[in-house]
Design a protein around this motif. Structure first.
Motif, PDB file in Angstrom:
ATOM      1  N   CYS A 137      -5.275  11.928   2.885  1.00  0.00           N
ATOM      2  CA  CYS A 137      -5.527  10.535   3.295  1.00  0.00           C
ATOM      3  C   CYS A 137      -4.773  10.318   4.601  1.00  0.00           C
ATOM      4  CB  CYS A 137      -5.065   9.546   2.225  1.00  0.00           C
ATOM      5  SG  CYS A 137      -5.349   7.809   2.666  1.00  0.00           S
ATOM      6  N   LYS A 138      -5.487  10.475   5.716  1.00  0.00           N
ATOM      7  CA  LYS A 138      -4.839  10.346   7.018  1.00  0.00           C
ATOM      8  C   LYS A 138      -4.439   8.904   7.318  1.00  0.00           C
ATOM      9  CE  LYS A 138      -7.112  14.201   9.392  1.00  0.00           C
ATOM     10  NZ  LYS A 138      -7.942  14.584  10.569  1.00  0.00           N
ATOM     11  N   ARG A 139      -5.248   7.976   6.799  1.00  0.00           N
ATOM     12  CA  ARG A 139      -4.975   6.572   7.122  1.00  0.00           C
ATOM     13  C   ARG A 139      -5.529   5.686   6.022  1.00  0.00           C
ATOM     14  NH1 ARG A 139      -6.848   3.511  12.776  1.00  0.00           N
ATOM     15  NH2 ARG A 139      -5.417   1.719  12.589  1.00  0.00           N
ATOM     16  N   ILE A 165     -15.046  11.896   9.037  1.00  0.00           N
ATOM     17  CA  ILE A 165     -14.862  10.864  10.050  1.00  0.00           C
ATOM     18  C   ILE A 165     -13.397  10.822  10.452  1.00  0.00           C
ATOM     19  CG2 ILE A 165     -16.810   9.453   9.302  1.00  0.00           C
ATOM     20  CD1 ILE A 165     -14.867   7.680   7.802  1.00  0.00           C
ATOM     21  N   THR A 166     -13.128  10.364  11.663  1.00  0.00           N
ATOM     22  CA  THR A 166     -11.761  10.378  12.179  1.00  0.00           C
ATOM     23  C   THR A 166     -11.050   9.062  11.888  1.00  0.00           C
ATOM     24  OG1 THR A 166     -12.809   9.879  14.307  1.00  0.00           O
ATOM     25  CG2 THR A 166     -12.057  12.125  13.941  1.00  0.00           C
ATOM     26  N   SER A 167      -9.731   9.101  11.987  1.00  0.00           N
ATOM     27  CA  SER A 167      -8.917   7.997  11.463  1.00  0.00           C
ATOM     28  C   SER A 167      -8.989   6.733  12.311  1.00  0.00           C
ATOM     29  CB  SER A 167      -7.456   8.451  11.334  1.00  0.00           C
ATOM     30  OG  SER A 167      -6.921   8.784  12.600  1.00  0.00           O
ATOM     31  N   VAL A 176       0.855  -1.195   0.000  1.00  0.00           N
ATOM     32  CA  VAL A 176       0.000   0.000   0.000  1.00  0.00           C
ATOM     33  C   VAL A 176       0.885   1.238   0.000  1.00  0.00           C
ATOM     34  CG1 VAL A 176      -1.706   1.346   1.285  1.00  0.00           C
ATOM     35  CG2 VAL A 176      -1.906  -1.145   1.172  1.00  0.00           C
ATOM     36  N   GLN A 177       0.602   2.162  -0.914  1.00  0.00           N
ATOM     37  CA  GLN A 177       1.376   3.407  -1.004  1.00  0.00           C
ATOM     38  C   GLN A 177       0.419   4.597  -1.063  1.00  0.00           C
ATOM     39  OE1 GLN A 177       3.941   3.137  -4.420  1.00  0.00           O
ATOM     40  NE2 GLN A 177       4.857   1.182  -3.777  1.00  0.00           N
ATOM     41  N   VAL A 178       0.769   5.639  -0.332  1.00  0.00           N
ATOM     42  CA  VAL A 178       0.029   6.904  -0.397  1.00  0.00           C
ATOM     43  C   VAL A 178       0.936   7.920  -1.067  1.00  0.00           C
ATOM     44  CG1 VAL A 178      -1.125   8.731   0.898  1.00  0.00           C
ATOM     45  CG2 VAL A 178      -1.288   6.355   1.671  1.00  0.00           C
ATOM     46  N   GLY A 179       0.480   8.431  -2.212  1.00  0.00           N
ATOM     47  CA  GLY A 179       1.314   9.321  -3.011  1.00  0.00           C
ATOM     48  C   GLY A 179       1.786  10.551  -2.260  1.00  0.00           C
ATOM     49  N   PRO A 180       2.968  11.073  -2.612  1.00  0.00           N
ATOM     50  CA  PRO A 180       3.536  12.228  -1.898  1.00  0.00           C
ATOM     51  C   PRO A 180       2.655  13.471  -1.977  1.00  0.00           C
ATOM     52  CG  PRO A 180       4.781  11.728  -3.905  1.00  0.00           C
ATOM     53  CD  PRO A 180       3.865  10.595  -3.682  1.00  0.00           C
ATOM     54  N   ASP A 181       1.984  13.680  -3.108  1.00  0.00           N
ATOM     55  CA  ASP A 181       1.104  14.851  -3.219  1.00  0.00           C
ATOM     56  C   ASP A 181      -0.091  14.722  -2.280  1.00  0.00           C
ATOM     57  OD1 ASP A 181       2.768  15.920  -5.081  1.00  0.00           O
ATOM     58  OD2 ASP A 181       1.582  15.282  -6.815  1.00  0.00           O
ATOM     59  N   VAL A 182      -0.617  13.516  -2.168  1.00  0.00           N
ATOM     60  CA  VAL A 182      -1.740  13.272  -1.254  1.00  0.00           C
ATOM     61  C   VAL A 182      -1.286  13.453   0.190  1.00  0.00           C
ATOM     62  CG1 VAL A 182      -3.344  11.517  -0.412  1.00  0.00           C
ATOM     63  CG2 VAL A 182      -2.915  11.742  -2.869  1.00  0.00           C
ATOM     64  N   GLN A 183      -0.077  12.954   0.511  1.00  0.00           N
ATOM     65  CA  GLN A 183       0.466  13.108   1.861  1.00  0.00           C
ATOM     66  C   GLN A 183       0.673  14.576   2.200  1.00  0.00           C
ATOM     67  OE1 GLN A 183       3.689  10.691   3.387  1.00  0.00           O
ATOM     68  NE2 GLN A 183       3.411   9.184   1.735  1.00  0.00           N
ATOM     69  N   ALA A 184       1.199  15.323   1.244  1.00  0.00           N
ATOM     70  CA  ALA A 184       1.516  16.729   1.497  1.00  0.00           C
ATOM     71  C   ALA A 184       0.269  17.531   1.849  1.00  0.00           C
ATOM     72  CB  ALA A 184       2.214  17.332   0.277  1.00  0.00           C
ATOM     73  N   LYS A 185      -0.843  17.148   1.273  1.00  0.00           N
ATOM     74  CA  LYS A 185      -2.090  17.881   1.511  1.00  0.00           C
ATOM     75  C   LYS A 185      -2.955  17.248   2.604  1.00  0.00           C
ATOM     76  CE  LYS A 185      -2.337  19.738  -3.191  1.00  0.00           C
ATOM     77  NZ  LYS A 185      -3.157  19.886  -4.416  1.00  0.00           N
ATOM     78  N   ASN A 186      -2.423  16.209   3.275  1.00  0.00           N
ATOM     79  CA  ASN A 186      -3.162  15.524   4.338  1.00  0.00           C
ATOM     80  C   ASN A 186      -4.545  15.053   3.877  1.00  0.00           C
ATOM     81  OD1 ASN A 186      -1.239  15.581   6.307  1.00  0.00           O
ATOM     82  ND2 ASN A 186      -2.036  17.393   7.344  1.00  0.00           N
ATOM     83  N   HIS A 235      -0.752   4.758   8.612  1.00  0.00           N
ATOM     84  CA  HIS A 235      -1.422   5.747   9.472  1.00  0.00           C
ATOM     85  C   HIS A 235      -0.561   7.009   9.507  1.00  0.00           C
ATOM     86  CE1 HIS A 235      -4.214   6.107  13.238  1.00  0.00           C
ATOM     87  NE2 HIS A 235      -4.303   7.133  12.425  1.00  0.00           N
ATOM     88  N   LEU A 236      -0.845   7.933   8.609  1.00  0.00           N
ATOM     89  CA  LEU A 236       0.016   9.098   8.429  1.00  0.00           C
ATOM     90  C   LEU A 236      -0.289  10.214   9.431  1.00  0.00           C
ATOM     91  CD1 LEU A 236      -0.142   9.214   4.535  1.00  0.00           C
ATOM     92  CD2 LEU A 236       1.731   8.349   5.950  1.00  0.00           C
ATOM     93  N   VAL A 237      -1.565  10.421   9.740  1.00  0.00           N
ATOM     94  CA  VAL A 237      -1.951  11.515  10.643  1.00  0.00           C
ATOM     95  C   VAL A 237      -2.881  10.953  11.710  1.00  0.00           C
ATOM     96  CG1 VAL A 237      -2.901  13.852  10.806  1.00  0.00           C
ATOM     97  CG2 VAL A 237      -1.824  13.095   8.670  1.00  0.00           C
TER      98      VAL A 237
END
Length: 689
Positions: A113-115, A263-265, A101-111, A295-297
């Motif tokens: 996808c928290k989890r 909804i929360t993570s 499972v990978q969360v793209g850097p652009d998606v991470q930068a903008k928060n 679980h990024l945030v």
């Protein structure tokens, strides 16, 4: 949200109140209940269920779009223990497929996808759902699809966490959360092809999009009865991003609605554990892989400091400390006391309670559980030294003065289609600017009302408006289309516009002098000295109101700023009476066109028979025709005295016909007028002109 009564009951050892009684408790304590309906269904071992339709408001949407948390609210209201079902532990084994499972850097930068929690389950048999599951979904308006998909929907309704399942054998490579390429396409589950933009998030593999994140799954990796291996997904996507994609694509469903409400993570972990357990119960020989949890945030508890006295002060009650602590604990908060300050409370608010962030939120929780019906009204003493808002007092005095002069107040939109004070994110292009004055709109309203003067029975239209106008601060850009301008201060002030319009100006009348005289008179009523009032009215911004070919208009508008004038006046005394406005009655005006006709008749004798004339006019009409007579206005009277002839007086009436339900025909109006003229002509000594 539709809630199953039988489903709620499984969270409680003791019987719940009957559905109607429970609906009343819910309404008074947390949600408005829109309906209570019995259903025939096999749910939780019973042949009948009751569906309660609760209107969950935005503050509780992040957690209460679920049976589990609606039950928690009911437990708090009933002061009873909630018996949450245990989630069966599922043995984890090594699967043939290693999930990446990978969360793209652009998606991470903008928060955005928290989890993201993913899991592979192999050796699944996809069948029709068992009767209990199918029936439970159907009673809540859900369509049964197959055992795996139905369980993801069931767990979503239980926990509030949307879930999705992919056919693992149709997924190539890593599962990635990324932005779509501009123009990239996906065929969704119903077979529709959707074109995506670079602002839309997708779940993708090496071949392209598998699903529109938080909105809709794709057809390519759909779970069918041929599926044997699945990938489960439980994620926490950004609500704003999902909402924009949902609106743009026109796809709105139970999943997108829950994500839109943020909804929360921590819910993703709960949802994954629950759906895994449910699938394993139907497939005990399946191989369940370990959960891959990105679980990024993480969401954390919110710590609040509150005090017993301030909570009671907000509520107007005197609730004991232990009772407040007990109520807050029932609401899911962790309460601890301060060692040295008996009045202080330290509250730990779980992440899903995003509606509790300040003291007033805490007081609201205490009040609604304790019962707002226990709040006793206290009559405030008529204390001396109370302050009176100068703007409010003087604006009402202006209203009263102008009403007495025959003016009617209008209230128009603050937002305009043109201007120099632009709004950064206007709702519509027609409402993209703040108004800089009242005169332009006033001129338009004068013409609109003049077109209906006959219907209103008026010879002239006299309007006024008191409202705020806006301008950019000196030296700053006049456009709001960039970030710096959006933060620029705006000058905001009250203005008064007064307008008069007639079909034509009386001979010898100076319209500008007339309107300025009205303004001067109003200012003097406020207490402005006559000389100063004359100077202020002389500087009023004046413009004409232009008519059109159908409605010639001699109109004039004067506008003056009020703030500086009111600031120069003495403060209203605390014992002064507020200006009392005249009583007003309102009547809906028909949207259908009206037809106006004039009739004049000579009546023997001096003036004084107008009442007799109008009585004859009204009585000449039958019942249906009388309903169509919207107005009858006497617009001209003169007495004719001629030597050797009897004195007679002419009365001229303007008659307006209109229906509330349709457009009148010419024949109907002609018939009514014939009945009137015949009746007038039949009166002894009367002569229709």
């Amino acid at each position: 949200m539709l809630v199953s009564y039988n489903w709620l009951q499984k969270y409680f050892k003791e019987p719940l109140p009957e559905p109607e009684a429970l609906a009343d408790i819910i309404t008074m304590g947390v949600f408005e209940v829109e309906s209570v309906e019995k259903k025939n269904a096999i749910v939780e071992g019973k042949n009948e269920d009751t569906v309660i339709d609760v209107k969950v408001l935005p503050d509780r949407n992040p957690y209460c779009l679920s049976h589990r948390y609606v039950a928690q609210e009911i437990a708090a209201l009933l002061d009873t223990e909630i018996d949450l079902p245990d989630i069966e532990h599922v043995p984890v084994q090594e699967t043939g497929r290693i999930l990446d499972v990978q969360v793209g850097p652009d998606v991470q930068a903008k928060n955005l996808c928290k989890r993201y929690v993913g899991r592979v389950i192999e050796g699944v048999t996809v069948t029709d759902s068992p009767l209990w599951l199918k029936s439970q979904l159907e009673v809540l308006g859900q369509r049964s699809i197959n055992s795996v998909v139905d369980l993801t929907n069931y767990v979503m309704l239980e926990t509030g966490q949307p879930l999705h399942a992919f056919d693992a054998d149709l997924v190539e490579g890593a599962v990635t959360v990324r932005f779509a390429a501009e123009g990239e396409k996906i065929v969704i589950l119903d077979g529709t092809e959707v074109s995506l933009t670079a602002q839309d998030m997708v779940i993708a593999d090496g071949l392209g999009p598998l699903a529109i994140a938080g909105v809709k799954g794709g057809k390519r990796a759909e779970v069918t009865k041929a599926t044997t291996n699945i990938i489960l997904e439980a994620a926490c996507f950004d609500g704003s991003s999902v909402r924009k994609t949902s609106q743009r694509t026109g796809i709105r469903n139970d999943s997108s609605k829950r994500f839109e409400n943020s909804i929360t993570s921590e819910r993703a972990g709960l949802g994954m554990a629950s759906v895994t357990s449910q699938i394993f119960q139907l497939n005990p020989n399946a191989v369940v892989g370990a959960a891959v949890d990105v679980h990024l945030v993480p969401d954390t508890d919110t710590i609040l400091h509150a005090s017993i006295s301030r909570i009671n002060q907000r509520l107007g009650l005197d609730i004991p400390k232990d009772a407040i602590s007990h109520i807050l604990t029932r609401c899911g908060l962790t309460v601890s006391y301060h060692e040295e300050d008996e009045d202080a409370l330290l509250l730990s608010v779980p992440p899903y309670r995003s509606d509790i962030r300040i003291l007033e939120d805490v007081a609201d929780e205490v009040g609604r559980i304790y019962g707002y019906n226990k709040v006793i009204g206290v009559e405030l003493a008529a204390g001396e030294g109370r302050s009176i808002n100068a703007n409010f007092y003087n604006h009402n005095l202006i209203r009263k003065t102008l009403q007495e002069k025959g003016f009617s107040e209008i209230c128009t939109y603050t937002l305009m289609d043109v201007g120099s004070v632009a709004i950064l994110n206007p709702l519509t292009i027609e409402k993209g600017f703040m108004r800089e004055g009242l005169s332009d709109t006033m001129a338009k309203k004068l013409l609109t009302n003049l077109k209906n003067a006959d219907l209103l029975g008026l010879k002239e239209i006299k309007l006024f408006e008191i409202g705020k106008i806006f301008s950019m601060a000196d030296g700053l850009p006049a456009s709001g289309n960039d970030a710096s301008a959006a933060q620029a201060p705006i000058n905001e002030r009250y203005s008064l516009a007064v307008g008069i319009a007639r079909s034509k100006n009386p001979k010898g009348n100076d319209a500008e002098a007339e309107i300025k005289s009205v303004v001067s008179s109003v200012l003097q009523t406020l207490g402005v000295a006559p000389e100063e009032a004359a100077r202020a009215s002389a500087s009023a911004r004046v413009r004409t109101a232009e008519g059109d070919a159908q409605t010639p208009c001699a109109g004039i508008v004067a506008e003056i700023d009020l703030d500086d004038i009111i600031k120069a006046l003495p403060e209203p005394k605390s014992d002064i009476e507020m200006p009392a406005l005249s009583d007003a009655s309102f009547k809906i005006i028909s949207t259908y066109p009206f037809s106006a006709r004039d009739v004049a008749v000579f009546v023997p004798g001096e003036e004084g028979s107008a009442t007799d004339v109008i009585n004859v006019i009204v009585n000449a009409l039958n019942e249906d025709q009388r309903k169509l007579l919207a107005n009858a206005t006497l617009f001209d009277t003169f007495t004719k005295r001629k030597e050797d002839e009897p004195v007679k007086t002419s009365y001229a009436y303007r008659l307006v016909f209109q229906s509330d339900s349709r457009t009148l025909t010419e024949d109907e109006v002609v018939a009514a007028m014939k009945a009137i003229t015949d009746a007038l002509a039949a009166q002894v000594g009367w002569e229709v002109r």
